[in-house]
Design a protein around this motif. Structure first.
Motif, PDB file in Angstrom:
ATOM      1  N   UNK A 278       2.442   6.046  -2.650  1.00  0.00           N
ATOM      2  CA  UNK A 278       3.487   7.050  -2.854  1.00  0.00           C
ATOM      3  C   UNK A 278       3.897   7.148  -4.319  1.00  0.00           C
ATOM      4  N   UNK A 279       3.881   6.045  -5.039  1.00  0.00           N
ATOM      5  CA  UNK A 279       4.134   6.127  -6.484  1.00  0.00           C
ATOM      6  C   UNK A 279       3.037   6.935  -7.163  1.00  0.00           C
ATOM      7  N   UNK A 280       1.809   6.691  -6.750  1.00  0.00           N
ATOM      8  CA  UNK A 280       0.657   7.395  -7.316  1.00  0.00           C
ATOM      9  C   UNK A 280       0.777   8.898  -7.054  1.00  0.00           C
TER      10      UNK A 280
ATOM     11  N   UNK B  62       0.834  -1.211   0.000  1.00  0.00           N
ATOM     12  CA  UNK B  62       0.000   0.000   0.000  1.00  0.00           C
ATOM     13  C   UNK B  62       0.866   1.258   0.000  1.00  0.00           C
ATOM     14  N   UNK B  63       1.962   1.211   0.749  1.00  0.00           N
ATOM     15  CA  UNK B  63       2.871   2.354   0.807  1.00  0.00           C
ATOM     16  C   UNK B  63       3.481   2.625  -0.562  1.00  0.00           C
TER      17      UNK B  63
ATOM     18  N   UNK C 269       8.326   6.666   2.361  1.00  0.00           N
ATOM     19  CA  UNK C 269       7.508   7.851   2.080  1.00  0.00           C
ATOM     20  C   UNK C 269       8.393   9.079   1.922  1.00  0.00           C
ATOM     21  N   UNK C 270       9.280   9.291   2.877  1.00  0.00           N
ATOM     22  CA  UNK C 270      10.144  10.475   2.855  1.00  0.00           C
ATOM     23  C   UNK C 270      11.067  10.453   1.643  1.00  0.00           C
ATOM     24  N   UNK C 271      11.575   9.280   1.310  1.00  0.00           N
ATOM     25  CA  UNK C 271      12.470   9.180   0.158  1.00  0.00           C
ATOM     26  C   UNK C 271      11.719   9.490  -1.139  1.00  0.00           C
ATOM     27  N   UNK C 272      10.475   9.050  -1.246  1.00  0.00           N
ATOM     28  CA  UNK C 272       9.659   9.378  -2.421  1.00  0.00           C
ATOM     29  C   UNK C 272       9.417  10.878  -2.515  1.00  0.00           C
TER      30      UNK C 272
ATOM     31  N   UNK D 215      -1.119  11.805   2.128  1.00  0.00           N
ATOM     32  CA  UNK D 215      -0.026  11.076   2.790  1.00  0.00           C
ATOM     33  C   UNK D 215      -0.378  10.813   4.253  1.00  0.00           C
ATOM     34  N   UNK D 216      -1.041  11.771   4.886  1.00  0.00           N
ATOM     35  CA  UNK D 216      -1.473  11.551   6.271  1.00  0.00           C
ATOM     36  C   UNK D 216      -2.444  10.379   6.367  1.00  0.00           C
ATOM     37  N   UNK D 217      -3.370  10.284   5.407  1.00  0.00           N
ATOM     38  CA  UNK D 217      -4.313   9.151   5.379  1.00  0.00           C
ATOM     39  C   UNK D 217      -3.536   7.844   5.287  1.00  0.00           C
ATOM     40  N   UNK D 218      -2.507   7.811   4.446  1.00  0.00           N
ATOM     41  CA  UNK D 218      -1.672   6.613   4.326  1.00  0.00           C
ATOM     42  C   UNK D 218      -0.971   6.284   5.634  1.00  0.00           C
ATOM     43  N   UNK D 219      -0.338   7.278   6.259  1.00  0.00           N
ATOM     44  CA  UNK D 219       0.424   7.026   7.483  1.00  0.00           C
ATOM     45  C   UNK D 219      -0.478   6.563   8.621  1.00  0.00           C
ATOM     46  N   UNK D 220      -1.679   7.112   8.682  1.00  0.00           N
ATOM     47  CA  UNK D 220      -2.616   6.640   9.707  1.00  0.00           C
ATOM     48  C   UNK D 220      -2.998   5.178   9.456  1.00  0.00           C
ATOM     49  N   UNK D 221      -3.138   4.826   8.192  1.00  0.00           N
ATOM     50  CA  UNK D 221      -3.463   3.443   7.841  1.00  0.00           C
ATOM     51  C   UNK D 221      -2.314   2.515   8.229  1.00  0.00           C
ATOM     52  N   UNK D 222      -1.095   2.951   7.994  1.00  0.00           N
ATOM     53  CA  UNK D 222       0.082   2.149   8.367  1.00  0.00           C
ATOM     54  C   UNK D 222       0.196   2.023   9.875  1.00  0.00           C
ATOM     55  N   UNK D 223      -0.200   3.068  10.569  1.00  0.00           N
ATOM     56  CA  UNK D 223      -0.185   3.046  12.028  1.00  0.00           C
ATOM     57  C   UNK D 223      -1.039   1.894  12.550  1.00  0.00           C
ATOM     58  N   UNK D 224      -2.206   1.700  11.915  1.00  0.00           N
ATOM     59  CA  UNK D 224      -3.070   0.601  12.312  1.00  0.00           C
ATOM     60  C   UNK D 224      -2.493  -0.752  11.943  1.00  0.00           C
TER      61      UNK D 224
END
Length: 626
Positions: A377-379, A372-373, A459-462, A428-437
């Motif tokens: 991030x590619x998108x 998902x990450x 994420x940061x590197x992208x 990106x925040x939506x993604x990071x919250x999802x990863x948090x879960x």
């Protein structure tokens, strides 16, 4: 239509126009003397009858470089027209007027034939690319009227064109000839016949050009029934051809039409509209059809390409189709932009919803980067390449108040932050919250922190290696680099807690040899257990991997090195062997250097719970405000 068929349209039927009616006010105009009228009729008859359409003369008036005969012909026709006005003011039923009228009909048939010949024989030189490449309107206007055409000498013409390329020279010459004929026919009341020839010939060129570009007329129902792969091919053909269609085809046709019919604003605007509106409607209607096609987030990029193509060409579209007669073309282009923009906003919303709805619960093996990450991030990084037009598209689509971002994540929004900056930061925040879960699905808390470090690093590197770095800014990057360090620190503290606790709290304190030997054994046991488990874990990013290993070696090495130096000899003296001291300081570094390549075989989430049970879950420690 075959050329023979086109000729029959123009030349096998009699000219229907009559001499334009003379307003009553003409009776007050000065009239020509009888001798001048007779002279004009005699000269006109000499030229008109010699060059009548069924004449035995081979060739055309406007042919080759010699225009002397053509100039004299035009001058004779204009003289004939003046004589007709003079005769009509005296006696509208005179025999001389009827004779003049018959001569004018024959003259117009000849000029109509000449007009068609020039258009047909010079297709190569009057193609839109050649016409749009002519230097400037002022260059074209060097032969912009009948009087200029009459007075310009052959020597002046050759001199003025010595430095012009052959294509441009012939193109300009043909355009001047067409204008001279059009001015003459329009001023004598035969503009309708002239325009008819022009529209049929030039519209066929537009149709042919569209065929060569591969741009075809499609209906809404036909597009909706297409497989995406088929439609995508047609979109790429359109994208490849639209610039040529606007900047060469339509711009060239407008230049030509404006020049040929420069004597009448209404004629040139109506004529250009009639030859261009069908093709333009097909061209600018296609993106709107695409905008109504079935939507998936992946289609956003080619939809953005369509939007960008029209937006980039808008100055040319606005200029070329600026008249009232072509306003519907501008309206169609604007409608396509609006529909594409609505489509793009919908696709962004659906993309965000897809992130939120992703529900996989199986931990990613070895704590690596989640698919998902990578996808998100590619998108988003690809989307950042369109940030300019996206700003226009989302300008009136602000984030809702309830979607405001935590200050710990974004800082304080600034007035100069663009709409797309806030939109990308939110996604990106939506993604990071999802990863948090998703981090909560690991049994080992240390591994969950390593997972978060790995994914945030990705994420940061992208962001750092795409246009996102300019959109989100250095503050955003620095804030999240600090968060990576925090995750790494928590991973080390929790993941290696058993190793740290196996040594005395104060490694410099004096202890007995027995206590030292027991501490060496505890350290060996704890290090072996932790090492065996964590050799299956992975850190894909080399920079992050090296940073974690260096800090581990520094933290563990400092403690163990001090303890090793102080107690190794003492333990050996007591026990008579070094069995309890199995790891030297160098051995420790070598083992740590093997970490994070995923070589181990331990399954994910099966780490010992003894280390994690005494620590709170990483998700409960407020990594990301939600």
């Amino acid at each position: 239509m075959p050329q023979k068929g086109m000729r029959s349209v123009f030349f096998n039927s009699p000219i229907s126009s009559s001499v334009p009616s003379t307003p009553s006010s003409h009776s007050s105009r000065p009239t020509l003397s009888d001798s001048m009228v007779e002279e004009n009729l005699k000269v006109a008859e000499s030229f008109v009858m010699r060059w009548r359409p069924d004449s035995t003369i081979v060739g055309f008036l406007f042919q080759g470089d010699d225009r002397d005969e053509a100039r004299k012909y035009i001058k004779a026709v204009m003289g004939l027209y003046k004589s007709m006005h003079s005769l009509a003011s005296r006696d509208s039923s005179s025999q001389k007027l009827m004779r003049a009228h018959d001569l004018m009909k024959i003259a117009m048939e000849r000029l109509q034939k000449e007009f068609y010949q020039i258009l047909s024989a010079n297709r190569e030189y009057l193609n839109p690319e050649s016409v749009s490449g002519v230097q400037s309107p002022t260059t074209i206007s060097t032969r912009s009227s009948v009087s200029d055409f009459e007075l310009e000498s052959e020597d002046e013409f050759r001199f003025a064109n010595e430095s012009i390329a052959e294509v441009e020279r012939v193109s300009m010459s043909a355009m001047a000839d067409l204008k001279a004929i059009a001015d003459c026919m329009i001023s004598t009341g035969y503009g309708k016949e002239c325009v008819k020839v022009y529209k049929i010939v030039r519209k066929s060129i537009i149709d042919e050009s569209f065929y060569n570009l591969g741009i075809e007329k499609l209906s809404f129902s036909k597009v909706q029934k297409m497989d995406w792969e088929v439609l995508e091919v047609k979109i790429k053909i359109w994208l490849k051809g639209v610039k040529t269609a606007v900047k060469s085809l339509f711009e060239g046709e407008k230049i030509l039409c404006d020049h040929v019919f420069s004597g009448s604003v209404s004629i040139r605007e109506t004529c250009f509209a009639q030859i261009s509106k069908d093709g333009a409607a097909i061209l600018f209607g296609f993106p709107e059809l695409v905008a109504k096609y079935k939507k998936t987030p992946e289609k956003i990029f080619i939809t953005l390409d369509l939007y960008e193509a029209i937006a980039d060409l808008w100055p040319e579209i606005d200029y070329i189709f600026s008249s009232t007669a072509t306003s519907m073309v501008q309206s169609q282009a604007v409608s396509s932009l609006i529909k594409l923009g609505e489509n793009i906003r919908t696709l962004i919303s659906e993309f965000e919803m897809a992130i939120q709805k992703e529900s996989s619960k199986t931990p990613i093996p070895r704590g690596g980067v989640h698919p998902l990450t990578r996808y998100v991030m590619n998108y988003i990084s690809f989307l950042s390449d369109y940030s300019g037009i996206l700003n226009d598209i989302v300008a009136d689509w602000p984030l809702a108040t309830k979607l405001s971002m935590p200050e710990s994540y974004y800082g304080t929004p600034k007035q100069e932050d663009s709409p797309i900056t806030l939109r990308f930061a939110w996604l990106i925040l939506v993604l990071l919250c999802k990863l948090d879960g998703k981090a909560e699905h690991y049994n080992d808390v240390a591994l969950s922190y390593l997972f978060l470090a790995n994914n945030l690093q990705y994420v940061v590197e992208k962001v750092r290696t795409s246009n996102l770095r300019f959109i989100l800014g250095s503050d955003w990057v620095e804030r999240h680099e600090s968060k990576i360090k925090l995750y790494s620190s928590k991973y080390r503290r929790i993941g290696w807690s058993g190793v740290f606790s196996s040594l005395p709290r104060d490694v410099t304190a004096e202890i007995s040899p027995e206590e030292a030997r027991e501490s060496f054994r505890n350290f060996n046991r704890a290090f072996e257990e932790t090492y065996r488990k964590q050799t299956s874990w992975i850190v894909p990013d080399q920079k992050l991997r090296d940073e974690i290993k260096i800090l581990l070696a520094r933290e563990i090495g400092a403690l163990y090195g001090e303890f090793y130096t102080r107690n190794r000899v003492r333990v050996r003296r007591v026990s008579g062997s070094d069995h309890a001291v199995r790891l030297s300081h160098d051995d420790l570094g070598n083992y740590l250097s093997d970490l994070f390549y995923g070589h181990g075989s331990e399954s994910v989430g099966s780490g010992s719970s003894s280390h994690s049970s005494s620590h709170s879950s990483p998700s409960s420690r407020g990594r990301l405000a939600r």
